[in-house]
Design an enzyme around this catalytic site. Sequence first.
Site, PDB file in Angstrom:
ATOM      1  N   HIS A  13      10.291  65.643 -15.168  1.00 13.96           N
ATOM      2  CA  HIS A  13       9.638  64.730 -14.213  1.00 13.96           C
ATOM      3  C   HIS A  13      10.647  64.460 -13.114  1.00 13.96           C
ATOM      4  CE1 HIS A  13       7.385  61.709 -12.266  1.00 13.96           C
ATOM      5  NE2 HIS A  13       8.214  60.734 -12.584  1.00 13.96           N
ATOM      6  N   ASP A  15      11.694  62.715  -9.877  1.00 17.38           N
ATOM      7  CA  ASP A  15      11.687  61.725  -8.794  1.00 17.38           C
ATOM      8  C   ASP A  15      12.693  62.213  -7.749  1.00 17.38           C
ATOM      9  OD1 ASP A  15      10.038  59.664 -10.236  1.00 17.38           O
ATOM     10  OD2 ASP A  15      11.750  59.783 -11.596  1.00 17.38           O
ATOM     11  N   ASP A 125       3.347  59.619 -13.890  1.00 13.84           N
ATOM     12  CA  ASP A 125       4.083  58.354 -13.825  1.00 13.84           C
ATOM     13  C   ASP A 125       3.546  57.428 -12.744  1.00 13.84           C
ATOM     14  OD1 ASP A 125       6.029  56.660 -14.784  1.00 13.84           O
ATOM     15  OD2 ASP A 125       7.614  57.448 -13.502  1.00 13.84           O
ATOM     16  N   HIS A 350       6.164  57.648  -5.905  1.00 16.83           N
ATOM     17  CA  HIS A 350       6.019  56.285  -6.397  1.00 16.83           C
ATOM     18  C   HIS A 350       7.312  55.491  -6.322  1.00 16.83           C
ATOM     19  CE1 HIS A 350       6.432  59.195  -9.730  1.00 16.83           C
ATOM     20  NE2 HIS A 350       7.334  58.356 -10.212  1.00 16.83           N
TER      21      HIS A 350
END
Length: 923
Positions: A13, A15, A125, A350
Amino acid sequence: MTKPQVHVISHTHWDREWYMPYEKHHFRLVRLLDSVLDLLDRDEHFRSFHLDGQTIIVDDYLQVRPEQRERITRFIREGRLIIGPWYVLQDEFLTSAEANVRNLQIGHREASALGRVAKVGYFPDSFGNMGQAPQLLAQAGIRVAVFGRGVRPKGKHARADASSYESPYSEMVWESPDGTRVLGVLFANWYNNGMEIPVDAGQARAYWDKRLANAEKYASTSQLLLMNGCDHQPVQEDLTAALQTARELYPNYEFVHSNFVDYCEMLVHATPDDLTVIAGELRSQGTDGWGTLVNTASARVYLKQANERIQSYLEKVVEPLAAISHLSGYAYPHAELAYAWKTLMQNHPHDSICGCSVDEVHREMMTRFAKAEAMAQAIAEDSLKELAVKIDTSAFGTRAGSFPFIVFNTAGRERSGVLSVDLEVDKRPLLVPTPEEAATNVSLYQPLPQNMAAELEKLDITGFGVFDLDGNRIDAEIADLGVQFGYMLPDHGFRQPYMSRRIRVKLSVGPVPALGCKSYALAPIEEQDLQVGTEPKSLVTGPCRMANGHLAVDIAPNGTIELTHLSTGRVYRNLLTFEDTGDIGNEYMFMQPPGVQPLYSDGLKAEIKLVEDLPCTASYEIVHEWEIPANADSLLDKERQYLVAFPLRKCGRANNTVSLKLRTLVTLDADARELKFRVRFDNQATDHRLRVLFPTAIAGTQHHADSIFEIASRNTQPSAGWKNPSYTQHQHAFVAIDDDASGLAVANRGLNEYEVLRDGQGTIALTLLRAVGELGDWGHFPTPEAQCLGEHTAEFALIPYAGESSRHNAATIAYGFQTPWTVMQKEVGKGRYPGEYAWLDWEGEALALSSFKISAETGDLVARWFNTSRTPTALRILSADGAEAAYKTTILEEAVPLEVRHALPCVMQIRPAEIITAAFVRR
């Protein structure tokens, strides 16, 4: 009996930026993908790696490793690197409906160009999921959505209550408001439930006993999902050996190094008939409320304001202007618009737009916002320059010395408004070519005489007025801006600097047709005009009072507002009370200090002053001088340092105070149905939240908020298990409360957090600022810039309306509030289009237009609407410039084989809450 299949999906994941700035994450991304590519080359049993559903990962990697393009595209084509369907993993609630669509479109386009797009709705997420996701995904040909939040798993042997957003299984049916359904898959054990699988048999048995039991607890089928990775997780290079160990230890299971495309295909055909149906938005309504992360909607409000301004400008102004210009024969700037959108969307992940990262991240975001805005402005200016010669202003030729200007309304509905226009009424070149330049074509210049400014100042503007196309004089305020510098950049020549005399005109325009224009001119007043508009006009009806034909406003000595909706007679009292309370939470969540009560401005005496009194508008300034606590007490620093969870903190507010001066400009325009506010303040306090309150005195169990392609109806009272004292929620353009007879909407520009208080008064609380000092989550990350010290401006509006049946009318005004007017000055002259014109003429009860652009896929003009109501309606397309027919297309705006073409004018039936995209076939 068929063995259960254990789908182990390798992933990370990613980010792009979060607890480290972007480039530090970027460095680690390059190392990660280097190792993934090498592993794919050397281990044929390592079948695939999931690139987190976002194509920007490939862009970021190739920025540093451009020589790896062929290698990475080969693995994508072979299905070993899985990318898409998104460009970035966005926060769904803090990015607009159209931004979510552009994200999906660009993700599909770029994944397809690289070789293959994964048709999986991937939301691992997201801090809550939009209710219209199933409809968007289904229109894009996606049947399965995978998400991490919003529904509470209960376990297959537990009783689940669908009304509480619970499911016994990790699989469920997710339904949009229009009735569209997809299969929903919840990461019931999170997206790291298969990370770091042991190779050693002893360790592996303990590992798999737990992991398999947890997966089987929630799975509705024999298809078990194990996610081999986590946030920024390096690839597990010995996974092949680890899976071989698992096969030897558990012969009754089939272990597959899988991917989401294969897993979802198996799952779709295996799910039982008794899956729970979960409808609409997934915002963790069924939890205790402490982990919703909803207060990211108010972390670093300045980011949300910048984002709203630029995304509204792109989708509501720049794209329509570019489309209109294209209809007149100009090339559509597909590449430039894609660049602007991609630059903006790099702020939409996000952890970025939510404001929940370290300070360095959000400093870089402001640079990206500036880049996206500058490109958007350049596209708009170029489109307007092309349009300048296409609009007919010859009607003003009968008045000598006229300076025409064209007002564009790129909103979806006809509207009126008050705006300021800066006009050049005399312009002279600053530099002229020398004789040598004329002979040699060398760019040498000589300056004009020094008295140019004095000559420009001689022009007398006192005898000018504003006129419409019919020669009617329009009430306007004219101000002299003096002599100013400017320049032109010709398409086929060197830059041309000049000096000009500039005039500012403030006037009321309209009604201007939707996606259309209306022309006016500044011109000398002639004798026959002197009797027109001579009666003094004012919206001021008394001390601290204003009124037009729709609203009456009274300002009390304490600065609160009484607003009367004249058509219904409904009076709203005690509006505009400010609330300030301590906040000892973090960038994710608000936490009021225990036992500390909020402060309210209604006990202060306000300074109230009339600052503008014109025929078209009136404004009062309300000033509150307020002493508030300067910060939290000293215990907070220790609680942060020792990682005390924010719900368990005991600190309070300090005794020392600082001054907070709130300057509120309250404006009523002549024909407006909304009352506008602009609040300016210099925040010098830390660890606090500032809100403004609007009691509606409307009882009800539900309220309504503008969300992604819908007006969402939400419960004002949280679920029974909710423990958090706060019940704040997301909005885009507005939040509203109504009954059968009346309603009040609060519109905003970039103020995404609100709460409807459970105070018996139906009070809408709008968050203006939240100041905190740490990131939160898994460690101690100080964020002093999240205290948002310094100057701030907040803009919002009140829109009273005639109850539930008129809610969509209030929505139209709120959408217009977020749509800037565009003005273009041009000379008197002929043109292809009349001075008042609409490029799209349509009708439809409760429909909202969200996009007007040229499709990158087909080159056709496309327009998109959504039904804001829960009842069927009809879209009537009367005309579109140069078009002879229309057809329905998908959210991806791709050509639809065998789609019926409707000759214009036409009528299309629209389902409740349906999103409809129409493409136009031109002659």
